[in-house]
Motif scaffolding. Structure first.
Motif, PDB file in Angstrom:
ATOM      1  N   GLY A 273     -12.070  -4.188   5.740  1.00  0.00           N
ATOM      2  CA  GLY A 273     -10.824  -4.101   6.512  1.00  0.00           C
ATOM      3  C   GLY A 273     -10.361  -2.667   6.613  1.00  0.00           C
ATOM      4  N   ALA A 275      -8.781  -1.700   9.506  1.00  0.00           N
ATOM      5  CA  ALA A 275      -7.730  -1.660  10.525  1.00  0.00           C
ATOM      6  C   ALA A 275      -6.400  -1.269   9.914  1.00  0.00           C
ATOM      7  N   PRO A 305       1.181 -11.234   8.653  1.00  0.00           N
ATOM      8  CA  PRO A 305       0.334 -11.664   7.531  1.00  0.00           C
ATOM      9  C   PRO A 305      -0.533 -10.496   7.063  1.00  0.00           C
ATOM     10  N   LEU A 308      -6.199  -8.832   4.935  1.00  0.00           N
ATOM     11  CA  LEU A 308      -7.120  -8.543   3.829  1.00  0.00           C
ATOM     12  C   LEU A 308      -6.882  -9.491   2.650  1.00  0.00           C
ATOM     13  N   PHE A 323      -9.041  -0.639   2.568  1.00  0.00           N
ATOM     14  CA  PHE A 323      -8.779   0.793   2.657  1.00  0.00           C
ATOM     15  C   PHE A 323      -7.350   1.059   2.212  1.00  0.00           C
ATOM     16  N   LYS A 337      -3.454  -1.773  -5.386  1.00  0.00           N
ATOM     17  CA  LYS A 337      -3.820  -2.607  -4.234  1.00  0.00           C
ATOM     18  C   LYS A 337      -5.094  -3.409  -4.514  1.00  0.00           C
ATOM     19  N   LYS A 341      -4.490  -7.327  -4.310  1.00  0.00           N
ATOM     20  CA  LYS A 341      -5.131  -8.054  -3.210  1.00  0.00           C
ATOM     21  C   LYS A 341      -6.442  -8.701  -3.661  1.00  0.00           C
TER      22      LYS A 341
END
Ligand code: C5P
Length: 399
Positions: A273, A275, A305, A308, A323, A337, A341
């Motif tokens: 990911g 983006a 939302p 990732l 990222f 992170k 995540k």
């Protein structure tokens, strides 16, 4: 699965400053399963010792051509026969010249002449030497002679200049060596990459966007393709040409990107990911253009939302890579992170000072549970290859 397993790599090291990376390259090739023998030119021995290379390769290092002792062991003909691939890294301007002109006056040149194995060079030299007309003429000759040319990259150089002529990083060279044996490091794998910004509409003509150019994500999609993967690129609005051999899905908003990513990752082995997904979107986009008839205007925003996190929370989740672009405290935020995540790997970078968004260069720190690795400043294409090589290695390690 591993294309380099049990492959015989004859590594020729010639006399440039990048020779200091040769021991690391040997280790990385061996990590990938290759059996490595090193041939050192006399000039290279001024930069890196035979003892170091012997220790990391676990093999005697070969140096002399006209020595009865050396030739009674593994001489140039045996070495040439032994090799499945000859890689010259670093390859100096001088060695390129000797190779292009068919010299066989030292052990390495003689091995290159005698071997029927594919031959690859990783040039490394000062930018001026690289651009020099004779070097470029020799390069064309070598390409005509079917020599594979890995790199060079551009970036800062040991001599203090910035330009083309840096040797590719060891992991990139390993990936390119693996690709010579047909199957790339990600052959048979499916990879989904998200890239670019998302645009969140305020009304039919205005939107909230961000400065992501999409270059890093496009480079990663290309590198994954080069490594043999089947790649889907889900991209927000960017001004870039499609990478070749990659299935491209264009989206605009975060919600569209989420739908496209979730359906693509259902069968994927890896999700990267990159983006820059908008964190918020207008709660109720206007159906018509908003008129400027008020002194102040408020637009209510609601959370998007986190794509990732949703991918990482899937029951059948791919190897999930995020990222983290930050302006300060990059590593601390990135590590948090990674944990929050529940990612397998995160690539952290500082935005600003010519790095990050809208630039060609970047520098990354890769973090995973229990480890980290620096990828020094380089072009996004070079970093993407190194990142893909690291992902492939961790994926294989995980089985
Ligand atoms: O939390 P932060 O936005 O800094 O995390 C960045 C990472 O999370 C990137 O990999 C980005 O693609 C991903 N992300 C996402 N969905 C969001 C926000 C970020 O997938 N809504």
């Amino acid at each position: 699965m591993n294309a380099l397993a049990n492959k015989h790599i004859l590594l020729g090291v010639t006399g440039g400053i990048a020779a200091y990376k040769a021991p690391e390259l040997v280790r990385r090739l061996r990590d990938a399963g290759a059996d490595v023998r090193v041939v050192l030119t006399d000039a290279a021995a001024a930069f890196v010792t035979p003892l170091t290379l012997q220790a990391v390769s676990g093999r005697p290092v070969h140096q002399a051509l006209l020595s009865a002792e050396a030739e009674s062991g593994m001489g140039h003909i045996e070495l040439a026969r032994w090799a499945d691939l000859i890689l010259i890294a670093p390859a100096t301007a001088d060695f390129m010249a000797r190779l292009a002109h068919g010299f066989a006056d030292d052990l390495l040149a003689a091995c290159c002449r005698a071997s029927r194995a594919p031959l690859a060079i990783a040039p490394a030299m000062n930018a001026g030497m690289w651009e020099n007309a004779a070097t470029q003429r020799n390069l064309r000759q070598l390409v005509d002679d079917a020599v594979r040319v890995f790199g060079p990259a551009s970036g800062s150089q040991a001599c203090g200049e910035v330009g083309e002529g840096r040797m590719l990083e060891p992991l990139e060279l390993v990936a390119l060596c693996a690709a010579q044996f047909g199957a790339g490091a990600l052959a048979g794998r499916r990879v989904v990459v998200s890239a670019g910004p998302t645009f969140e509409d305020i009304d039919p003509v205005r939107f909230i966007g961000n400065r992501s150019s999409g270059r890093m994500g496009y480079a990663i999609a290309q590198a994954a393709r080069e490594a043999g993967a089947e790649v889907t690129l889900v991209t927000g609005p960017v001004a870039l040409a499609d990478p070749s051999g990659v299935a491209v899905q264009r989206v605009r908003s975060a919600l569209q990107m989420r739908d496209a990513v979730l359906s693509a990752v259902a069968t994927a082995d890896v999700y990267v990911g990159t983006a820059a997904v908008a964190d918020y979107r207008p709660a109720a986009p206007a159906g018509r253009k908003i008129k400027k008839d008020r002194d102040a205007l408020s637009v209510e925003l609601i959370r998007n939302p986190d794509i990732l996190s949703e991918v990482a929370a899937l029951q059948r989740r791919p190897f999930t890579v995020g990222f983290a672009a930050e302006t300060d405290d990059v590593l601390a935020y990135a590590r948090r992170k990674l944990d929050d995540k529940r990612l397998d790997l995160i690539a952290a970078n500082t935005v600003g000072a010519g790095l990050g968004f809208e630039t060609d260069d970047n520098a990354l720190t890769l973090l995973w549970p229990g480890g980290q690795r620096e990828l020094a400043r380089a072009s996004k294409a070079a970093l993407a290859r190194a990142l893909i090589a690291e992902i492939a290695e961790r994926l294989h390690a995980r089985g």
